[in-house]
Motif scaffolding. Structure first.
Motif, PDB file in Angstrom:
ATOM      1  N   PHE A  78       4.234  -3.823  -0.700  1.00 26.82           N
ATOM      2  CA  PHE A  78       3.428  -3.265   0.660  1.00 26.82           C
ATOM      3  C   PHE A  78       2.275  -3.959   1.046  1.00 26.82           C
ATOM      4  O   PHE A  78       1.516  -3.186   1.775  1.00 26.82           O
ATOM      5  N   GLY A  79       1.900  -4.974   0.803  1.00 26.31           N
ATOM      6  CA  GLY A  79       0.811  -5.704   1.238  1.00 26.31           C
ATOM      7  C   GLY A  79      -0.438  -5.292   0.332  1.00 26.31           C
ATOM      8  O   GLY A  79      -1.549  -5.861   0.744  1.00 26.31           O
ATOM      9  N   VAL A  80      -0.343  -4.764  -0.529  1.00 27.30           N
ATOM     10  CA  VAL A  80      -1.748  -4.566  -1.455  1.00 27.30           C
ATOM     11  C   VAL A  80      -1.240  -4.815  -2.910  1.00 27.30           C
ATOM     12  O   VAL A  80      -0.293  -4.959  -3.399  1.00 27.30           O
ATOM     13  N   ASN A  81      -2.450  -4.827  -3.644  1.00 26.44           N
ATOM     14  CA  ASN A  81      -2.271  -5.112  -5.224  1.00 26.44           C
ATOM     15  C   ASN A  81      -1.308  -4.408  -5.818  1.00 26.44           C
ATOM     16  O   ASN A  81      -1.325  -3.186  -5.852  1.00 26.44           O
ATOM     17  N   ALA A  82      -0.533  -4.879  -6.299  1.00 25.19           N
ATOM     18  CA  ALA A  82       0.869  -4.103  -7.260  1.00 25.19           C
ATOM     19  C   ALA A  82       0.436  -3.141  -8.128  1.00 25.19           C
ATOM     20  O   ALA A  82       0.824  -2.057  -8.227  1.00 25.19           O
ATOM     21  N   ILE A  83      -0.710  -3.507  -8.723  1.00 24.30           N
ATOM     22  CA  ILE A  83      -1.135  -2.380  -9.808  1.00 24.30           C
ATOM     23  C   ILE A  83      -2.067  -1.410  -9.321  1.00 24.30           C
ATOM     24  O   ILE A  83      -1.500  -0.065  -9.473  1.00 24.30           O
ATOM     25  N   GLY A  84      -2.809  -1.701  -8.208  1.00 25.39           N
ATOM     26  CA  GLY A  84      -3.343  -0.556  -7.494  1.00 25.39           C
ATOM     27  C   GLY A  84      -2.295   0.193  -6.759  1.00 25.39           C
ATOM     28  O   GLY A  84      -2.339   1.771  -6.760  1.00 25.39           O
ATOM     29  N   PHE A  85      -1.224  -0.292  -6.146  1.00 22.03           N
ATOM     30  CA  PHE A  85      -0.403   0.793  -5.455  1.00 22.03           C
ATOM     31  C   PHE A  85       0.346   1.386  -6.565  1.00 22.03           C
ATOM     32  O   PHE A  85       0.717   2.674  -6.122  1.00 22.03           O
ATOM     33  N   ALA A  86       0.752   0.891  -7.900  1.00 22.77           N
ATOM     34  CA  ALA A  86       1.466   1.578  -8.674  1.00 22.77           C
ATOM     35  C   ALA A  86       0.571   3.067  -9.244  1.00 22.77           C
ATOM     36  O   ALA A  86       1.125   4.177  -9.218  1.00 22.77           O
ATOM     37  N   LEU A  87      -0.703   2.803  -9.576  1.00 17.45           N
ATOM     38  CA  LEU A  87      -1.501   3.928  -9.690  1.00 17.45           C
ATOM     39  C   LEU A  87      -1.768   4.831  -8.855  1.00 17.45           C
ATOM     40  O   LEU A  87      -1.815   5.984  -8.876  1.00 17.45           O
ATOM     41  N   THR A  88      -1.776   4.450  -7.498  1.00 21.11           N
ATOM     42  CA  THR A  88      -1.761   5.226  -6.283  1.00 21.11           C
ATOM     43  C   THR A  88      -0.861   5.907  -6.066  1.00 21.11           C
ATOM     44  O   THR A  88      -0.751   7.478  -5.928  1.00 21.11           O
ATOM     45  N   ALA A  89       0.565   5.522  -6.351  1.00 21.46           N
ATOM     46  CA  ALA A  89       1.677   6.236  -6.152  1.00 21.46           C
ATOM     47  C   ALA A  89       1.936   7.174  -7.466  1.00 21.46           C
ATOM     48  O   ALA A  89       2.579   8.195  -7.277  1.00 21.46           O
ATOM     49  N   ALA A  90       1.098   6.930  -8.622  1.00 19.75           N
ATOM     50  CA  ALA A  90       1.175   8.001  -9.797  1.00 19.75           C
ATOM     51  C   ALA A  90       0.300   9.299  -9.381  1.00 19.75           C
ATOM     52  O   ALA A  90       0.283  10.090 -10.172  1.00 19.75           O
ATOM     53  N   GLY A  91      -0.353   9.461  -8.220  1.00 15.03           N
ATOM     54  CA  GLY A  91      -0.859  10.496  -7.834  1.00 15.03           C
ATOM     55  C   GLY A  91      -2.416  10.457  -7.444  1.00 15.03           C
ATOM     56  O   GLY A  91      -3.005  11.457  -7.191  1.00 15.03           O
ATOM     57  N   ALA A  92      -2.809   9.123  -7.356  1.00 13.12           N
ATOM     58  CA  ALA A  92      -4.206   9.019  -6.713  1.00 13.12           C
ATOM     59  C   ALA A  92      -4.565   9.801  -5.320  1.00 13.12           C
ATOM     60  O   ALA A  92      -5.690  10.228  -5.197  1.00 13.12           O
TER      61      ALA A  92
END
Length: 208
Positions: free
Chosen positions: A138-152
């Motif tokens: 979705f246009g953002v760094n995949a790692i950051g997206f995954a960690l954000t989705a984990a509750g950030a």
């Protein structure tokens, strides 16, 4: 909070084009500087997928480290604290508290991101010309997206989500950032990290 959302949104829109241009120009200038210092590199023979993975991880790690350093400076340097204390003026955490940021702090954050991106992109462009690509969701760094989705996104909320003691030594959980906002004296200047907890471990500012 909503007024600051609007004000900072306007600032980002005004800065968007100049910062993109500065980031691209800085990337090319840094790549050219490396070439002057070290000459034209020999091909490393990495597969494009490996280059994309290395670039994604490097950009994520360096960006997260720079966030930690700026955040820590915002607390430790008196003139910067005068800006950052706007964010800490919230007496109740809500998701909108994330956007309670002084416009000058928002500007510094944008410049930080631009400098970090220029250095990382320039370095990878120097070594892997024509192979540069970022793994995105979705246009953002995949790692950051995954960690954000984990509750950030719950960091500025009343939801006390913990990752458990071991994981909280590696990744900042929502409750760890809530501790950062705590009024308790023993929690002051703790848990500066954005997504990774390793910087707080190294800086002796981690609370699990």
């Amino acid at each position: 909070d909503y007024k600051l959302v609007f004000a900072n949104g306007v600032i980002r829109k005004v800065l968007f084009t100049p910062l993109i241009a500065a980031t691209l120009g800085g990337s090319m200038a840094w790549a050219a500087t490396l070439q002057v210092m070290w000459g034209v590199p020999e091909g490393l023979g990495w597969a494009k997928s490996l280059v994309a993975l290395a670039y994604t991880v490097t950009l994520f790690v360096v960006d997260d480290l720079s966030r930690y350093l700026l955040h820590r400076a915002m607390h430790r340097v008196p003139s910067l604290w005068e800006l950052h204390k706007v964010h800490h003026s919230a007496e109740v955490l809500t998701p909108v508290t994330l956007y309670r940021i002084h416009p000058l702090e928002s500007f510094f954050s944008a410049v930080r991101a631009s400098v970090v991106t220029a250095l990382v992109v320039g370095t990878f462009f120097y070594f892997f010309r024509g192979q540069l690509s970022l793994l995105e969701l979705f246009g953002v760094n995949a790692i950051g997206f995954a960690l954000t989705a984990a509750g950030a996104n719950l960091r500025h909320s009343h939801v006390r989500l913990t990752f458990g003691r071991w994981l909280e030594g590696w990744f900042i959980s929502p409750v760890q950032h809530q501790i950062h906002h705590s009024r308790a004296a023993e929690h002051h200047d703790k848990n500066f990290g954005s997504l990774l907890a390793i910087w707080d471990r190294l800086g002796r500012t981690l609370v699990r």
